[in-house]
Motif scaffolding. Structure first.
Motif, mmCIF file in Angstrom:
data_model
loop_
_atom_site.group_PDB
_atom_site.id
_atom_site.type_symbol
_atom_site.label_atom_id
_atom_site.label_comp_id
_atom_site.label_asym_id
_atom_site.label_seq_id
_atom_site.Cartn_x
_atom_site.Cartn_y
_atom_site.Cartn_z
ATOM 1 N N SER A 1 1.630 10.368 -1.047
ATOM 2 C CA SER A 1 2.417 9.984 0.118
ATOM 3 C C SER A 1 1.999 8.606 0.610
ATOM 4 O O SER A 1 0.872 8.162 0.341
ATOM 5 N N PRO A 2 2.862 7.901 1.343
ATOM 6 C CA PRO A 2 2.563 6.522 1.764
ATOM 7 C C PRO A 2 1.299 6.406 2.606
ATOM 8 O O PRO A 2 0.598 5.388 2.530
ATOM 9 N N ASP A 3 1.001 7.428 3.423
ATOM 10 C CA ASP A 3 -0.176 7.341 4.281
ATOM 11 C C ASP A 3 -1.468 7.278 3.482
ATOM 12 O O ASP A 3 -2.462 6.721 3.946
ATOM 13 N N ILE B 1 11.562 7.014 3.667
ATOM 14 C CA ILE B 1 10.237 7.634 3.713
ATOM 15 C C ILE B 1 10.274 8.891 4.587
ATOM 16 O O ILE B 1 9.654 9.911 4.271
ATOM 17 N N SER C 1 3.282 3.698 13.314
ATOM 18 C CA SER C 1 3.533 4.439 12.081
ATOM 19 C C SER C 1 4.872 5.170 12.096
ATOM 20 O O SER C 1 5.447 5.449 11.034
ATOM 21 N N MET D 1 7.768 3.724 10.077
ATOM 22 C CA MET D 1 7.797 3.816 8.616
ATOM 23 C C MET D 1 8.851 4.802 8.133
ATOM 24 O O MET D 1 9.329 4.706 7.000
ATOM 25 N N SER E 1 0.826 -1.201 0.000
ATOM 26 C CA SER E 1 0.000 0.000 0.000
ATOM 27 C C SER E 1 0.863 1.254 0.000
ATOM 28 O O SER E 1 0.580 2.218 -0.713
ATOM 29 N N MET E 2 1.938 1.241 0.791
ATOM 30 C CA MET E 2 2.844 2.391 0.811
ATOM 31 C C MET E 2 3.577 2.539 -0.518
ATOM 32 O O MET E 2 3.686 3.645 -1.061
ATOM 33 N N LEU F 1 -2.112 3.655 2.823
ATOM 34 C CA LEU F 1 -2.567 2.948 4.017
ATOM 35 C C LEU F 1 -4.029 3.278 4.326
ATOM 36 O O LEU F 1 -4.806 2.387 4.689
#
Length: 544
Positions: free
Chosen positions: A38-40, A211, A328, A331, A28-29, A43
């Motif tokens: 962005s990776p969030d 990240i 989190s 990450m 997902s990231m 998520l």
């Protein structure tokens, strides 16, 4: 709920949900970053959309979230219209999917020819892999062009800036993933690769991009729901992107559901699945997430981990939520090169290289559709590729059918007479454990799923299945794929297949994909009488 739900089912679903969450977390990231977000965001999409897809969808074991199919479209929409534009396009795509399910359009997805699906999927895979070269090599490039050829020209111009530490981290992650897939496939290779490379980078203090350095302001909580500012002008501007997102979400979700059906023996509800996908995308927009759909790899992982009901998919979303809320901060240590390695592996899986090569052995018409769709996806645009591919496949199909009618015209009356003569009594002499299906007419991309549906409707798998194919004048690539899937499903269930009366063109197509001779439980007979005699022998051997 009608069938009942107890603790043993919950335990199986919870274990499967945790297993899929471990796989989905790094994916997902990585997919969010490849999409220009962005990776969030990835998520959040996995949590919100993943839960809603399982809750409202039409498949028992479907797992949804961000997928590779969206990377190209999402990246372009963000680049051209900003992130708010993506949210509006995804919102409209969700409404389109709900409308498609309500008006029962789900069954029309099967009319997308197989070479088109394989072509644009492989094209997307090449684009995803290309987008990760900068992070994998640590190149010093401020702005990487979005177009394929200029992108590689920029890479070539910056090749002198390769960062050795970054390359070693990326190669290490890639080696861990490949080794675990080879020697310990049950372990979560993606997550282990991220943990190991993050630990090495932190312990040795390596100067590589992570990240945390790339996204220092990344949110570490689930945002409050809100909607983007919507205007009529923006909706009109983003409508083409919305239809592309809806199309990709629909086709990938239903393809994933079909794969799940083959693995579990169940049957999904295609229109309800579209409604569930639509609701999930609306939910993702409300929390600022990305477009979502059913994910084939995560769904297969869910099934292999023992999932029984949609609760497994919902549990996968809840486990990811727990990680976001309580872990989190970790990450920030994940190297970008490790995420690039993950996406290289994802892209390789999306290519379906064996299927791509098998389609290259098909007649020139199928090969042309495959390569044209593949090339247009990479060099022009995904929407153009799909439109041109479907149009060309339809025109070539009509040309094939006209040739078939001319070739078979002289024997049509005899075929009809024999068809009506034994239509009613073909089942009278069947031995115990033998089932027979007659296929009449061309098997092409529009009817390729009907045989699998017919097999599911009988509710049990016989020991021997006879496929009567004398009245099949033509097979295309999708028809061959359907026959392969039918044979594979029968083989997994322990059944043997006898193909009787196969005409020249269908037999030539089956030979091209390796279904020739008495291969792995598949037998060819010249007519139904010979097939029936062989079925008696095989069923007697099997029953004893």
């Amino acid at each position: 709920m009608r069938e009942g739900y107890d603790f043993s089912l919950y335990k199986a679903d919870a274990i499967a949900g945790l297993t899929v969450a471990i796989v989905a977390l790094p994916l997902s990231m990585a997919l969010a970053i490849a999409s220009g977000a962005s990776p969030d965001k990835g998520l959040v999409t996995a949590i919100i959309a993943g839960f809603l897809i399982s809750f409202f969808g039409g498949s028992r074991v479907q797992v949804g979230g961000p997928t590779g199919a969206f990377v190209v479209v999402v990246f372009n929409v963000i680049a051209q219209h900003g992130y708010d534009g993506l949210l509006i396009a995804t919102l409209m795509a969700g409404l389109i999917l709900i409308a498609a399910g309500v008006f029962r359009i789900g069954r029309l997805i099967k009319f997308i020819p197989h070479p088109v699906v394989t072509g644009f999927t492989a094209g997307i895979a090449v684009i995803i892999a290309s987008s990760q070269v900068k992070d994998f090599l640590g190149l010093s490039l401020e702005n990487v062009p979005s177009e394929f050829v200029p992108k590689w020209q920029a890479y070539a111009g910056a090749i002198a800036s390769v960062h050795i530490a970054t390359v070693l981290v990326g190669l290490g992650a890639l080696a861990v993933i490949v080794a675990l897939r080879r020697f310990a496939p049950k372990l979560p290779g993606f997550l282990i690769a991220l943990i190991l490379t993050a630990a090495v980078v932190a312990f040795l203090g390596l100067p590589v991009d992570t990240i945390g350095t790339r996204f220092p302001d990344m949110a570490s909580t689930i945002p409050m729901p809100s909607l983007p500012a919507i205007s009529w002008a923006r909706m009109v501007e983003l409508l083409p992107s919305a239809f592309t997102i809806a199309f990709l979400a629909g086709i990938e979700a239903l393809l994933s559901a079909v794969v799940a059906d083959g693995m579990t023996g169940s049957r999904h509800r295609s229109n309800q699945e579209l409604i569930g996908q639509g609701i999930a995308n609306l939910g993702s927009v409300a929390f600022g997430g990305l477009p979502a759909t059913g994910a084939i790899a995560r769904t297969a992982t869910n099934i292999k981990a023992g999932a029984k009901t949609p609760v497994a998919g919902m549990m996968h979303a809840l486990f990811i939520l727990i990680f976001v809320l309580f872990a989190s901060d970790l990450m920030a240590y994940v190297p970008m090169a490790a995420l690039a390695a993950i996406l290289f592996v994802v892209a390789w899986g999306m290519c379906e290289i064996d299927r791509f090569i098998a389609l290259l052995r098909m007649p020139n018409s199928d090969r042309a559709v495959l390569l044209l769709t593949f090339g247009l996806t990479i060099l022009v645009d995904l929407t153009v590729a799909i439109g041109v591919g479907v149009t060309l496949a339809s025109l070539l199909f009509m040309a094939r059918m006209s040739e078939t009618v001319l070739l078979d015209n002289g024997n049509a009356a005899d075929d009809d007479d024999e068809f009506h003569r034994d239509e009613l009594d073909q089942r009278d002499d069947l031995p115990k454990g033998v089932e027979v299906f007659r296929i009449s007419g061309p098997v092409f991309f529009g009817v390729a799923g009907e045989l699998l549906d017919a097999m599911r409707k009988i509710g049990r798998t016989p020991k021997v299945i006879i496929l009567r194919m004398r009245l099949v004048p033509m097979l295309d690539a999708s028809g061959v794929t359907m026959i392969e899937e039918f044979i594979e499903q029968a083989r997994v269930s322990g059944a043997k297949i006898i193909l009787s009366g196969v005409q020249h063109q269908p037999k030539e197509m089956l030979v091209r994909v390796g279904l020739s001779g008495d291969h792995a439980g598949v037998f060819f007979e010249t007519d139904y009488v010979a097939a029936l005699n062989l079925a008696r022998q095989l069923s007697t051997i099997t029953l004893h």
